[in-house]
Write a protein that holds these residues in place. Structure first.
Motif, short mmCIF file in Angstrom:
data_model
loop_
_atom_site.label_atom_id
_atom_site.label_comp_id
_atom_site.label_asym_id
_atom_site.label_seq_id
_atom_site.Cartn_x
_atom_site.Cartn_y
_atom_site.Cartn_z
N TRP A 2 0.87 -1.19 0.09
CA TRP A 2 -0.16 -0.04 0.02
C TRP A 2 0.84 1.13 0.04
CZ3 TRP A 2 -3.87 -2.10 4.18
CH2 TRP A 2 -4.72 -3.13 3.70
N MET A 3 2.14 1.16 0.17
CA MET A 3 3.04 2.17 -0.02
C MET A 3 3.47 2.35 -1.54
SD MET A 3 5.22 2.65 3.58
CE MET A 3 6.43 3.22 2.91
N CYS A 20 7.78 -3.52 4.08
CA CYS A 20 7.72 -4.67 4.86
C CYS A 20 7.67 -4.27 6.60
CB CYS A 20 8.80 -5.56 4.71
SG CYS A 20 8.82 -6.23 2.97
N ALA A 21 8.20 -3.19 6.77
CA ALA A 21 8.14 -2.91 8.39
C ALA A 21 6.93 -2.43 8.77
CB ALA A 21 9.23 -1.94 8.52
N VAL A 22 6.10 -1.87 7.88
CA VAL A 22 4.72 -1.36 8.14
C VAL A 22 3.95 -1.65 6.93
CG1 VAL A 22 5.56 0.53 9.80
CG2 VAL A 22 5.54 1.00 7.17
N PRO A 23 3.44 -2.76 6.89
CA PRO A 23 2.73 -3.36 5.72
C PRO A 23 1.67 -2.81 5.60
CG PRO A 23 2.73 -5.09 7.71
CD PRO A 23 3.92 -4.05 8.01
N ASP A 24 0.97 -2.27 6.59
CA ASP A 24 -0.55 -1.88 6.50
C ASP A 24 -0.49 -0.07 6.23
OD1 ASP A 24 -1.61 -4.32 6.79
OD2 ASP A 24 -1.68 -3.89 8.97
N ALA A 25 0.49 0.74 6.27
CA ALA A 25 0.76 1.70 6.00
C ALA A 25 0.68 2.26 4.50
CB ALA A 25 2.01 2.37 6.57
N GLN A 26 0.00 3.55 4.34
CA GLN A 26 0.02 4.23 2.91
C GLN A 26 0.78 5.67 3.23
OE1 GLN A 26 -4.03 3.97 1.00
NE2 GLN A 26 -4.60 2.96 2.63
N LEU A 27 1.26 5.86 2.17
CA LEU A 27 1.90 7.23 2.23
C LEU A 27 1.53 8.21 1.32
CD1 LEU A 27 5.73 7.56 2.22
CD2 LEU A 27 4.67 8.75 0.58
N THR A 28 1.18 9.49 1.53
CA THR A 28 0.80 10.36 0.76
C THR A 28 1.51 11.78 1.07
OG1 THR A 28 -1.35 11.65 -0.29
CG2 THR A 28 -1.13 11.11 2.02
N PHE A 44 0.56 16.00 1.85
CA PHE A 44 -0.44 16.80 2.04
C PHE A 44 0.22 18.15 2.36
CE2 PHE A 44 -3.07 18.84 5.50
CZ PHE A 44 -3.94 19.35 4.73
N GLU A 45 -0.03 19.20 1.31
CA GLU A 45 0.76 20.36 1.24
C GLU A 45 2.20 20.39 1.32
OE1 GLU A 45 -0.83 22.56 4.65
OE2 GLU A 45 -2.91 23.13 3.46
N ASP A 46 3.17 20.63 2.48
CA ASP A 46 4.48 20.29 2.41
C ASP A 46 4.71 19.21 3.32
OD1 ASP A 46 3.88 21.53 4.70
OD2 ASP A 46 5.64 22.79 4.73
N THR A 47 3.62 18.24 3.70
CA THR A 47 3.86 17.34 4.85
C THR A 47 3.74 16.01 4.06
OG1 THR A 47 2.86 18.94 6.44
CG2 THR A 47 2.85 16.36 6.94
N VAL A 48 4.62 14.95 4.38
CA VAL A 48 4.57 13.65 4.13
C VAL A 48 3.71 12.84 5.31
CG1 VAL A 48 5.94 11.40 3.63
CG2 VAL A 48 6.65 13.93 2.64
N VAL A 49 2.73 12.25 4.93
CA VAL A 49 2.01 11.64 5.78
C VAL A 49 1.69 10.18 5.66
CG1 VAL A 49 -0.61 11.58 6.58
CG2 VAL A 49 0.50 13.87 5.94
N LEU A 50 1.95 9.30 6.68
CA LEU A 50 1.60 7.97 6.88
C LEU A 50 0.58 7.65 7.43
CD1 LEU A 50 5.24 8.26 6.91
CD2 LEU A 50 4.93 5.92 6.65
N VAL A 51 -0.25 6.64 6.71
CA VAL A 51 -1.73 6.42 7.43
C VAL A 51 -1.87 4.96 7.45
CG1 VAL A 51 -4.26 6.57 7.22
CG2 VAL A 51 -2.77 8.71 6.76
N ASP A 52 -1.94 4.49 8.51
CA ASP A 52 -2.48 2.95 8.71
C ASP A 52 -3.65 2.70 9.18
OD1 ASP A 52 -2.49 0.34 9.62
OD2 ASP A 52 -0.67 0.34 10.71
N GLY A 97 -5.00 2.07 12.95
CA GLY A 97 -5.20 3.64 13.37
C GLY A 97 -4.11 4.62 13.77
N SER A 98 -2.99 4.03 13.47
CA SER A 98 -1.81 4.96 13.50
C SER A 98 -1.44 5.77 12.38
CB SER A 98 -0.48 4.13 13.58
OG SER A 98 -0.83 2.82 14.78
N ALA A 99 -0.62 6.79 12.66
CA ALA A 99 -0.32 7.84 11.73
C ALA A 99 0.91 8.57 12.14
CB ALA A 99 -1.47 8.87 11.44
N ALA A 100 1.59 9.01 11.17
CA ALA A 100 2.87 9.96 11.41
C ALA A 100 2.57 10.88 10.23
CB ALA A 100 4.22 9.13 11.14
N SER A 101 3.37 12.24 10.54
CA SER A 101 3.62 13.06 9.50
C SER A 101 5.01 13.76 9.56
CB SER A 101 2.63 14.51 9.95
OG SER A 101 3.08 14.99 11.11
#
Length: 420
Positions: free
Chosen positions: A230-231, A309-317, A319-327, A331-335
């Protein structure tokens, strides 16, 4: 522009030119494959397709222009005999080629893969006379036609999940005199009625190795497939199946990507701004910036798969100047936001997504930054993992295990008139 009366005659010269070009580039070293390319009329498999316009629209979306013989005969025939991928479907919606429309954006869901990559896949799998071959992802049918021309139709089975796409491919194949076994089926389950196979080649990607494919491959047989996630990290692997039902193989070099099997496509995750809004205010400086896995380099392409492989359910996109990871599973996230020459990261949820990715990047650097060929994929029952002598093993996601038996028929149906 109306189509001239003799496209077959016009195609001969272009097909000869494409064959010579592929030979010169090194994609056609084998005389048998060269003869196949020279014989198969690719234009019959792409009656309509989309090509990208030179400029995006006002919203930044790619403008996709429909190309058919009736609309622009010269452009259609030239593109059909170019070494490029031709998009034939978006968002699982079959176009009306009698009155096609320009598209703005969209997700390609079927295509005619560029000929050099088709040949590379068949060559990497090492298919030869006498092999029973399973192809997953018929698409336009052109790659199926090349295999039939090279090996004969009797040994070829090809699957596609889309009935309309397979019907179109079947019509083109039969018009050229090829009669492989064709079936509407989910490639995850393979195709038991024609098992067992000497070679399995997938021209779509999976999140993990389908257990049914191992069960349907003869001992010593090989499976060539692209792994994805999904990434949108990709890795190709050539597995050799053992008599005990296990399989192993090394990752292959290159930056090849294929569309995901439809059942393995990434889920929608909503508005990235909503995920960012729920993150804590406190941030930390990163050890590795997102460019390590997003840069347009071969190493970043390889690293993106390892990170995935380390975060198999994460997606990366972005948003403006921010890189966002969503699982969406945990329900986890990182920016990650730029700060001077570096980046800051904020994380929340049970999985610290970027922290896990940084752990993989740390180990990768400490091990001398090994390329794909230094990694082995091991499949042992329900366990699938990447191994490297100096790195912790990386498990593949447990996708679909238990969804179907690997000892019985798959849910599928044959195309009328197909078979050996």
């Amino acid at each position: 522009m109306m189509m001239p009366a003799a496209p077959e005659t016009d195609a001969v010269r272009l097909r000869e030119a494409m064959t010579e070009s592929l030979k010169t580039s090194g994609a056609l070293d084998d005389p048998a494959w060269r003869a196949a390319v020279a014989a198969v009329p690719r234009h019959r498999f792409v009656p309509g397709f989309y090509l990208p316009a030179q400029e995006p629209d006002e919203h930044g979306l790619t403008v996709w222009e429909p190309v058919t013989a009736d609309a622009d005969y010269g452009r259609w025939l030239a593109a059909a005999y170019s070494d490029r991928t031709l998009i034939t479907q978006f968002d699982e919606q079959e176009p009306d080629w009698a009155a096609p429309r320009v598209r703005h954006g969209g997700t390609p869901t079927s295509s005619a893969t560029l000929p050099s990559l088709v040949l590379r896949m068949w060559a990497d799998a090492g298919i030869a006379e006498g092999h029973a071959v399973l192809e997953i992802g018929t698409g336009s049918g052109y790659s199926t036609a090349l295999a039939c021309e090279r090996l004969g139709s009797a040994g070829i089975t090809s699957l596609d999940a889309d009935p309309k796409r397979l019907e179109t491919a079947a019509t083109a194949l039969h018009s050229c005199g090829y009669t492989p076994t064709l079936a509407v089926a989910d490639g995850w389950y393979g195709y038991w009625p024609e098992a067992h196979f000497d070679r399995v080649v997938a021209v779509c990607s999976f999140r993990a190795v389908p257990p049914a494919l191992i069960a349907q491959t003869r001992p010593g047989g090989k499976i060539l497939l692209t792994l994805s996630g999904w990434m949108y990290g990709y890795a190709r692997v050539l597995l050799t199946v053992s008599g005990d039902g296990t399989a192993e193989g090394t990752l292959l070099p290159g930056t090849v990507s294929f569309m995901s099997a439809r059942s393995h496509a990434a889920p929608a995750f909503g508005n990235p701004a909503h995920w960012v809004a729920g993150l804590p205010e406190k941030a930390r400086p990163v050890r590795h910036g997102p460019e390590r896995i997003t840069a347009a380099t071969a190493e970043a392409f390889h690293l993106r798969y390892l990170a995935q492989c380390a975060v198999p359910d994460a997606q990366l996109t972005t948003f403006e100047d921010t890189v966002v990871l969503v699982d969406v599973v945990s329900g986890s996230a990182a920016s990650l936001t730029p700060r001077g020459p570096g980046w800051d990261v904020r994380e929340a949820g049970p999985v610290r997504l970027w922290e896990r990715i940084e752990g993989v990047l740390d180990a990768f650097d400490a091990s001398g930054r090994p390329g794909p060929g230094r990694f082995r994929l091991c499949v042992r029952g329900d366990e699938q993992f990447l191994s490297h002598p100096r790195l912790p093993s990386l498990p593949l996601p447990s996708v679909g295990y238990g969804r179907a038996s690997t000892t019985g028929p798959s849910a599928s149906r044959r195309m009328p008139g197909s078979g050996r």
